[in-house]
Design a protein around this motif. Structure first.
Motif, PDB file in Angstrom:
ATOM      1  N   MET A   1       0.809  -1.189   0.202  1.00  0.00           N
ATOM      2  CA  MET A   1       0.137  -0.308  -0.120  1.00  0.00           C
ATOM      3  C   MET A   1       0.766   1.492   0.357  1.00  0.00           C
ATOM      4  O   MET A   1       1.628   1.732   1.056  1.00  0.00           O
ATOM      5  N   ASN A   2       0.865   1.790  -1.378  1.00  0.00           N
ATOM      6  CA  ASN A   2       1.958   3.217  -1.198  1.00  0.00           C
ATOM      7  C   ASN A   2       1.083   4.648  -0.594  1.00  0.00           C
ATOM      8  O   ASN A   2      -0.086   4.152   0.242  1.00  0.00           O
ATOM      9  N   ASN A   3       2.077   5.335  -0.394  1.00  0.00           N
ATOM     10  CA  ASN A   3       2.061   6.479   1.207  1.00  0.00           C
ATOM     11  C   ASN A   3       0.831   7.264   0.234  1.00  0.00           C
ATOM     12  O   ASN A   3      -0.592   7.833   0.664  1.00  0.00           O
ATOM     13  N   GLN A   4       0.461   7.804  -0.897  1.00  0.00           N
ATOM     14  CA  GLN A   4      -0.341   7.550  -1.634  1.00  0.00           C
ATOM     15  C   GLN A   4      -1.691   7.637  -1.805  1.00  0.00           C
ATOM     16  O   GLN A   4      -2.517   8.761  -1.186  1.00  0.00           O
ATOM     17  N   TYR A   5      -2.015   6.364  -1.443  1.00  0.00           N
ATOM     18  CA  TYR A   5      -3.142   5.465  -1.233  1.00  0.00           C
ATOM     19  C   TYR A   5      -3.442   5.773   0.062  1.00  0.00           C
ATOM     20  O   TYR A   5      -4.556   6.382  -0.300  1.00  0.00           O
ATOM     21  N   TRP A   6      -3.070   5.846   0.075  1.00  0.00           N
ATOM     22  CA  TRP A   6      -2.880   5.800   2.197  1.00  0.00           C
ATOM     23  C   TRP A   6      -2.834   7.214   2.685  1.00  0.00           C
ATOM     24  O   TRP A   6      -4.793   7.377   3.455  1.00  0.00           O
TER      25      TRP A   6
END
Length: 304
Positions: free
Chosen positions: A1-6
């Motif tokens: 889960m990438n930081n942008q999605y989170w």
């Protein structure tokens, strides 16, 4: 889960993902204890229950958190998603794990002490809350989805939530059956606490619950092979196929006294489902290879 999605997630989605991680941790601990201590993997008291519950509940919360990205944020959404689904299924898993540590049944355990009776009633309460939450989200998916999402994705979300809600309602069939046998007929057999005399109801209950996960994975795969109408048609096919699986499981769950004719209908349905599965897999691969050939032909013409 990438930081942008989170960072783009709503708060209730983040909580559901964290609940899912917590559930997987409980499952991992259960596996370790089982490996160290051993014991049966069948029956009403076994490490199979917390292990399977942790996997299935984590999958459910991951799926719900994912599809919430395509649902509007209404005023009481966090109450429904975190309270009615997140906390309800997580606390159920905690109680199942705790009861296994104590060496006693977690479900329908009314007659072996006041504490067990409280736990059994709380698990039923949490099941009610989770079912209400599923029905509310299903209603919202038909009322309004985010604009601009692919039609195949919209159909996946709506059908998956219908399957999920159906699985929850099947669970109430089990509860109602056990309550009737225990409190109205006075049956006290230990086996009745699992699913009563209609124990096979567990089959359609579980299959329907997993429908949301099945369609989510199907969409993830198909959307990477096909776009537009092809993707929509293939997703529609797999929805029909999974609906058939649920129908077959129901035929298995309610045989009654119709032994010969009913079982013949059930096995005929299963045979047709197997044929449909093989045909659907062939069509998916065939369309993929055909699409690749078309792309290669177009690329060759342009190069020429």
């Amino acid at each position: 889960m990438n930081n942008q999605y989170w960072r783009e997630l709503e708060k209730d989605q983040k909580v559901l993902y964290l609940f899912a991680i917590f559930g997987l941790i409980i499952g991992a601990v259960s596996v370790v204890i089982f490996i160290v201590e051993g014991g049966p993997l069948t029956g009403t008291v076994s490490w199979r229950k917390p292990i399977l519950f942790s996997i299935s509940f984590s999958m459910i919360q991951i799926n719900i958190a994912w599809l919430l990205s395509y649902l509007p944020v209404w005023r009481s959404r966090s109450l429904v998603t975190v309270g009615f689904i997140g906390w309800a299924v997580t606390l159920t898993l905690v109680f199942v794990f705790m009861q296994q540590l104590r060496g006693t049944m977690s479900h329908f355990n009314w007659l072996t002490g006041a504490f067990n009776a409280v736990i059994a009633r709380l698990i039923i309460l949490f099941a009610v809350l989770a079912c209400i939450g599923a029905l509310v989200i299903t209603f919202q998916s038909y009322k309004s989805l985010s604009t601009g999402i692919p039609s195949a994705l919209a159909r996946t979300i709506r059908a998956g939530l219908v399957f999920f809600s159906t699985g929850n309602l099947m669970g109430f069939t089990i509860i109602a059956n056990v309550v009737y046998l225990l409190f109205y007929l006075g049956r006290t057999d230990a086996n009745l606490y699992v699913a009563g005399e209609a124990g096979r109801i567990l089959l359609p209950h579980v299959i329907a619950l997993y429908g949301l996960s099945f369609l989510s994975v199907a969409y993830w795969v198909i959307s990477r092979l096909h776009t537009g109408e092809n993707c929509f048609n293939l997703i529609t096919y797999w929805i029909y196929f999974y609906s058939g699986c649920i129908a077959w499981s129901i035929l298995q769950a309610y045989p009654g006294e119709h032994t010969s004719n009913f079982q013949m209908l059930s096995y005929t349905t299963l045979t047709l489902l197997v044929i449909a599965f093989v045909y659907g897999a062939y069509r998916t691969l065939h369309r993929t290879s055909h699409q690749k050939r078309v792309i290669q032909a177009v690329s060759s013409n342009r190069a020429g």
